[in-house]
Design an enzyme around this catalytic site. Structure first.
Site, mmCIF file in Angstrom:
data_model
loop_
_atom_site.group_PDB
_atom_site.id
_atom_site.type_symbol
_atom_site.label_atom_id
_atom_site.label_comp_id
_atom_site.label_asym_id
_atom_site.label_seq_id
_atom_site.Cartn_x
_atom_site.Cartn_y
_atom_site.Cartn_z
ATOM 1 N N LYS A 96 55.875 66.658 56.582
ATOM 2 C CA LYS A 96 56.559 66.803 55.305
ATOM 3 C C LYS A 96 55.548 66.645 54.182
ATOM 4 O O LYS A 96 54.660 65.786 54.260
ATOM 5 C CB LYS A 96 57.684 65.779 55.126
ATOM 6 C CG LYS A 96 58.453 65.940 53.802
ATOM 7 C CD LYS A 96 59.673 65.048 53.733
ATOM 8 C CE LYS A 96 59.340 63.613 53.450
ATOM 9 N NZ LYS A 96 58.741 63.420 52.092
ATOM 10 N N ASP B 297 55.155 62.220 57.244
ATOM 11 C CA ASP B 297 54.735 62.533 55.886
ATOM 12 C C ASP B 297 53.224 62.737 55.816
ATOM 13 O O ASP B 297 52.456 61.974 56.417
ATOM 14 C CB ASP B 297 55.089 61.378 54.942
ATOM 15 C CG ASP B 297 56.383 61.604 54.186
ATOM 16 O OD1 ASP B 297 56.844 62.758 54.119
ATOM 17 O OD2 ASP B 297 56.926 60.623 53.646
ATOM 18 N N GLU C 2 65.382 64.706 46.349
ATOM 19 C CA GLU C 2 65.439 63.274 46.030
ATOM 20 C C GLU C 2 65.656 63.023 44.546
ATOM 21 O O GLU C 2 65.013 63.638 43.692
ATOM 22 C CB GLU C 2 64.149 62.570 46.467
ATOM 23 C CG GLU C 2 64.150 61.075 46.125
ATOM 24 C CD GLU C 2 63.004 60.295 46.699
ATOM 25 O OE1 GLU C 2 62.940 59.062 46.465
ATOM 26 O OE2 GLU C 2 62.159 60.894 47.395
#
Length: 289
Positions: A136, A106, A205
């Site tokens: 990400k 991330d 998400e």
């Protein structure tokens, strides 16, 4: 990091020798979705340490070094305070502990939003210092230019839409997204924009299920659900959540084991044996020959 290798086991308990295996690649993950269909769903879990990576690696296609380590490892109130140094250190550990899964790191809050150039500098650092295969980043249409900038320069990017934890201050919490028609349309548009920009996969998400189903059918790259739908092309959970390390977990988490209870019981047994002097025993001490 697609080569096969053997780890030296002579000096460290952290390096058991794996069976030789070629590491999965970003193109291999992308190609799992053909003509809009992923026959074999993609398995993804978070990992923050070398030992955790070793235990998860054989079972996962992707290991995500998530900025959720802020809460899980460091006890921070959100992922916002997580630094690039933290992500680099934990990313390197996970790469060292794995030999099969694609490792994704991330990009933390503040490391990519200012400009595509800023994002490239920091993403390049993560790839160099960790050996990971991809980064990400969160955000939809607003980040499409950055995603395109990175992918054109050789940095694979996984996108992230819907509930974006780095934007918790703007969103006002971690509630499910897409309950209004306007917000649902925006999330779908965000995913389309990321796919068109070159994202090799997209995390969806915390959205109402029809949005996840619509996005999965609309984009050519795989979708990875978390609080989304079983119809996504894959799934991800925070490993500590699904292992029962915390008393409170999001609704979308299935707890597969109660590791917290196991640890607490082991610690209690150890404490009792130390106090009654039954540990260490003969088996744990060195006796004269």
């Amino acid at each position: 990091m697609s080569t096969t290798f053997q780890l030296d086991t002579a000096t460290s308990r952290a390096n058991p020798t794996p069976a030789p295996m070629k590491r999965l690649t970003v193109p291999a993950i992308r190609q799992r979705k053909k003509d809009g269909v992923t026959k074999e769903p993609i398995v993804m879990l978070t990992a923050y340490t070398a030992r955790q990576a070793q235990l998860l690696d054989a079972h996962c296609d992707l290991l995500l070094v998530g900025d959720s380590l802020g809460q899980v490892i460091y006890g921070l109130p959100s992922s916002v305070p997580v630094t690039l140094d933290m992500m680099a250190a934990h990313g390197a550990a996970v790469v060292r502990g794995s030999y099969h899964a694609v490792v994704i790191v991330d990009m933390p809050f503040g490391s990519y939003e200012a400009s595509p150039e800023q994002a490239f500098t920091n993403a390049a650092r993560l790839l160099k210092e960790t050996g990971c295969a991809a980064v990400k980043l969160e955000g939809g249409e607003a980040m499409a230019e950055t995603v395109a900038f990175l992918t054109r320069r050789g940095i694979p990017v996984m996108g992230h839409v819907g509930l974006t934890p780095q934007a918790v201050n703007q969103l006002g919490g971690y509630n499910a997204r897409g309950r209004t028609r306007a917000e649902a349309a925006k999330i779908v548009g965000d995913a389309r924009a990321l796919a068109e920009a070159g994202a090799f996969a997209i995390v969806i998400e915390g959205v109402v299920e029809p949005i996840a189903v619509e996005i999965t059918a609309a984009v050519p790259c795989p979708t990875i659900g978390i609080g989304a739908s079983a119809q996504c092309d894959g799934q991800v959970l925070v490993t500590e959540d699904m292992l029962g390390m915390f008393e409170r977990v999001p609704r979308f988490v299935k707890v597969y084991e109660n590791i917290a209870e196991t640890i607490a019981e082991a610690a209690a047994t150890y404490a009792r044996e130390v106090r009654d002097r039954s540990f260490p025993g003969v088996e744990q001490t060195y006796q004269p020959k």
